[in-house]
Design a protein around this motif. Structure first.
Motif, PDB file in Angstrom:
ATOM      1  N   VAL A 148      36.107  45.067  46.279  1.00 46.15           N
ATOM      2  CA  VAL A 148      36.678  45.827  45.823  1.00 46.15           C
ATOM      3  C   VAL A 148      36.688  46.553  44.607  1.00 46.15           C
ATOM      4  N   TYR A 149      36.012  46.890  44.048  1.00 46.71           N
ATOM      5  CA  TYR A 149      35.736  47.750  42.537  1.00 46.71           C
ATOM      6  C   TYR A 149      36.401  48.886  42.457  1.00 46.71           C
ATOM      7  N   PHE A 150      36.914  49.078  41.468  1.00 46.09           N
ATOM      8  CA  PHE A 150      36.806  51.068  41.217  1.00 46.09           C
ATOM      9  C   PHE A 150      37.646  51.459  40.165  1.00 46.09           C
ATOM     10  N   ALA A 151      37.380  53.046  39.614  1.00 44.66           N
ATOM     11  CA  ALA A 151      38.096  52.509  38.695  1.00 44.66           C
ATOM     12  C   ALA A 151      38.890  54.565  38.971  1.00 44.66           C
ATOM     13  N   ILE A 152      40.206  54.530  38.130  1.00 47.40           N
ATOM     14  CA  ILE A 152      40.415  56.086  38.285  1.00 47.40           C
ATOM     15  C   ILE A 152      40.365  56.302  36.983  1.00 47.40           C
ATOM     16  N   SER A 153      39.894  57.628  37.001  1.00 44.35           N
ATOM     17  CA  SER A 153      39.867  58.309  35.556  1.00 44.35           C
ATOM     18  C   SER A 153      41.253  59.275  34.882  1.00 44.35           C
ATOM     19  N   VAL A 154      41.759  58.770  33.891  1.00 47.89           N
ATOM     20  CA  VAL A 154      43.136  59.288  33.463  1.00 47.89           C
ATOM     21  C   VAL A 154      43.234  59.352  32.142  1.00 47.89           C
ATOM     22  N   ALA A 208      47.375  52.022  44.381  1.00 48.40           N
ATOM     23  CA  ALA A 208      45.996  52.065  45.017  1.00 48.40           C
ATOM     24  C   ALA A 208      45.434  51.282  44.775  1.00 48.40           C
ATOM     25  N   GLU A 209      45.739  49.887  44.426  1.00 49.01           N
ATOM     26  CA  GLU A 209      45.205  48.072  43.974  1.00 49.01           C
ATOM     27  C   GLU A 209      46.070  47.924  45.707  1.00 49.01           C
ATOM     28  N   LYS A 210      47.323  48.505  46.100  1.00 53.37           N
ATOM     29  CA  LYS A 210      48.075  48.134  47.078  1.00 53.37           C
ATOM     30  C   LYS A 210      47.476  48.788  48.342  1.00 53.37           C
ATOM     31  N   VAL A 211      47.002  49.797  48.275  1.00 54.66           N
ATOM     32  CA  VAL A 211      46.370  50.708  49.735  1.00 54.66           C
ATOM     33  C   VAL A 211      44.881  49.480  49.819  1.00 54.66           C
ATOM     34  N   VAL A 212      44.533  49.868  48.624  1.00 53.30           N
ATOM     35  CA  VAL A 212      43.270  49.002  49.138  1.00 53.30           C
ATOM     36  C   VAL A 212      43.486  47.700  49.291  1.00 53.30           C
ATOM     37  N   LYS A 213      43.820  46.828  48.866  1.00 61.16           N
ATOM     38  CA  LYS A 213      44.297  45.088  49.461  1.00 61.16           C
ATOM     39  C   LYS A 213      44.641  44.864  50.627  1.00 61.16           C
ATOM     40  N   ASP A 246      39.251  40.997  50.308  1.00 63.54           N
ATOM     41  CA  ASP A 246      39.872  39.470  49.969  1.00 63.54           C
ATOM     42  C   ASP A 246      40.386  40.318  48.490  1.00 63.54           C
ATOM     43  N   ALA A 247      39.888  41.236  47.191  1.00 66.57           N
ATOM     44  CA  ALA A 247      39.973  41.230  46.419  1.00 66.57           C
ATOM     45  C   ALA A 247      39.878  42.942  45.781  1.00 66.57           C
ATOM     46  N   VAL A 248      40.416  42.977  45.073  1.00 65.79           N
ATOM     47  CA  VAL A 248      40.880  44.606  43.956  1.00 65.79           C
ATOM     48  C   VAL A 248      41.233  44.023  43.140  1.00 65.79           C
ATOM     49  N   THR A 249      40.003  44.984  42.238  1.00 67.30           N
ATOM     50  CA  THR A 249      39.847  45.393  40.808  1.00 67.30           C
ATOM     51  C   THR A 249      39.536  46.898  40.585  1.00 67.30           C
TER      52      THR A 249
END
Ligand SMILES: Nc1ncnc2c1ncn2[C@@H]1O[C@H](COP(=O)(O)OP(=O)(O)OP(=O)(O)O)[C@@H](O)[C@H]1O
Ligand SMILES: [Mg+2]
Length: 388
Positions: free
Chosen positions: A42-48, A63-68, A74-77
């Motif tokens: 899973v890939y996504f970006a958070i605007s900051v 955010a990475e952890k909840v999706v992971k 399997d993997a989150v970026t």
């Protein structure tokens, strides 16, 4: 297995992550980019706000952890990005941003630039070459800098781009301090050392600040360092690649209009296995491998001048032959190379008479010959196609 996961489930999980002000969640705040799911990744970006990127690392990790933790992932970026889609302000509550590009490509406006650069549109730059390795610490940056200087000593106009944005080393290796000037054109003027034009993320961020931009953001930063820098007329731009052969490296190999790649390896077998990975990565994306450099080859004792093969010897040469790529040379393991690197005074300029400098110049000559050979063999290579 990846059927278990879809965008809605990811968004649902992300609603549990609070945004920067802690008043609302990142989804309601419209900070989450398009979510891309591929083979359980899973890939996504958070605007900051870039000024707050450092303190928001915890939010990124959450955010990475909840999706992971979701089944089927399997993997989150997750990338923190300063790039924002038009119309999505941090507080407008528009929901997920629209139209963010897929993984492996830069977030937001970097995409168009990367696409341009793929067609070779870095005006004035004749050849971009990558110095890469399958694993870290094999002397890639040291090789890149001395190779660049060796090419310079042939009378060529040479630049060096430090693409290792997590651990930039060019400011140290070349002893450069200060920040690049911004020109009226909005481009950055590259720094200069020993007649080389130099650009590194290390000039733009404080060395103490940990790099937290990842994945797509890496590509965006790289494409800006390629296209938003006034490189001028260069015969060769040497790119010091980040270590490894992961997604980020592959993306760079694909999106930077490379004329060729130089692979650095130490004589140990293990490093050679890694070197093969590096080689295959470039082959996969049709970038010619200009050859293999064996670094930290024979050890030259600073006291007695005696030679010993601490890491074994000649592995890269045999390997290069077996793999059908040119063998570019063996750089000895010497105190001089290490000390001059750390002092910001590379051996090719500080001890031009040394064996090591001689070796680098010979490598430079072979690299240039290989570039010429590939150019005449493939006149329609993408790098010389102009932008349409
Ligand atoms: N031929 C050599 N002789 C002696 N020391 C060397 C040699 N080549 C590199 N080194 C030293 O080894 C260390 C690692 O080199 P370098 O930073 O160039 O590796 P790298 O592959 O770029 O590492 P990273 O993966 O962290 O980017 C440095 O301290 C450097 O001075
Ligand atoms: Mg390095």
């Amino acid at each position: 297995m990846s059927d278990l996961i879809n965008k809605e489930r990811v968004l649902e999980a992300l609603r549990g992550v609070k945004g920067p002000s802690l008043s609302d969640d990142i989804v309601s705040l419209g900070l989450v980019s398009e979510i891309v799911i591929r083979d359980g990744k899973v890939y996504f970006a958070i605007s900051v706000d870039p000024a707050r990127a450092r303190e928001l690392e915890a939010m990124r990790q959450a955010a990475e952890k909840v999706v992971k933790d979701l089944p089927g992932v399997d993997a989150v970026t997750v990338t923190l990005t300063a790039d924002r889609e038009a119309g999505a302000s941090p507080t407008d509550g528009n929901g997920a941003g629209k139209g963010a590009p897929p993984p492996g490509s830069p977030v937001a406006r970097g995409a168009a630039k990367a696409a341009r650069s793929r067609t070779g549109a870095i005006p004035g730059v004749a050849n971009i070459i990558a110095v890469a390795s399958g694993k870290g610490g094999v002397g890639k940056s040291t090789t890149a800098v001395n190779l660049a200087l060796a090419l310079k000593s042939r009378g060529l106009a040479v630049g060096i781009l430090d693409a290792d944005i997590h651990g930039p080393s060019m400011p140290r290796l070349l002893g450069i301090k200060g920040q690049p000037e911004q020109l009226a054109s909005n481009e950055l003027k590259p720094m200069e050392a020993f007649g080389l034009k130099v650009m590194s993320m290390g000039f733009l961020v404080d060395e103490e600040t940990p790099m937290i931009w990842r994945g797509p953001m890496v590509m965006s930063a790289l494409s800006q360092m390629l296209t938003d820098v006034a490189w001028g007329e260069l015969d060769v731009l040497v790119v010091d690649m980040p270590p490894g052969t992961g997604d980020a490296q592959l993306t760079m190999a694909q999106q930077v209009p490379l004329a060729g790649a130089v692979i650095v390896s130490t004589p140990q077998d293990l490093a050679l296995i890694d070197a093969r990975k590096g080689l295959n990565m470039f082959r996969k994306v049709n970038v010619p491998v200009l050859g293999l450099v064996e670094n930290m080859s024979t050890f030259i004792c600073p006291h007695c001048g005696g030679r010993s093969d601490i890491f074994g010897h000649g592995g890269a040469k045999t390997d290069a032959e077996r793999l059908g790529v040119p063998f570019l040379g063996e750089v000895p393991l010497t105190l001089a190379v290490r000390e001059t690197s750390d002092a910001g005074n590379p051996v090719v300029v500080s001890a031009p008479e040394s064996d090591a400098a001689e070796t680098y110049r010979a490598i430079g000559a072979k690299v240039w010959a290989e570039l010429e050979r590939h150019k005449s063999a493939a006149p329609a290579a993408p790098r010389i196609v102009t932008e349409s």
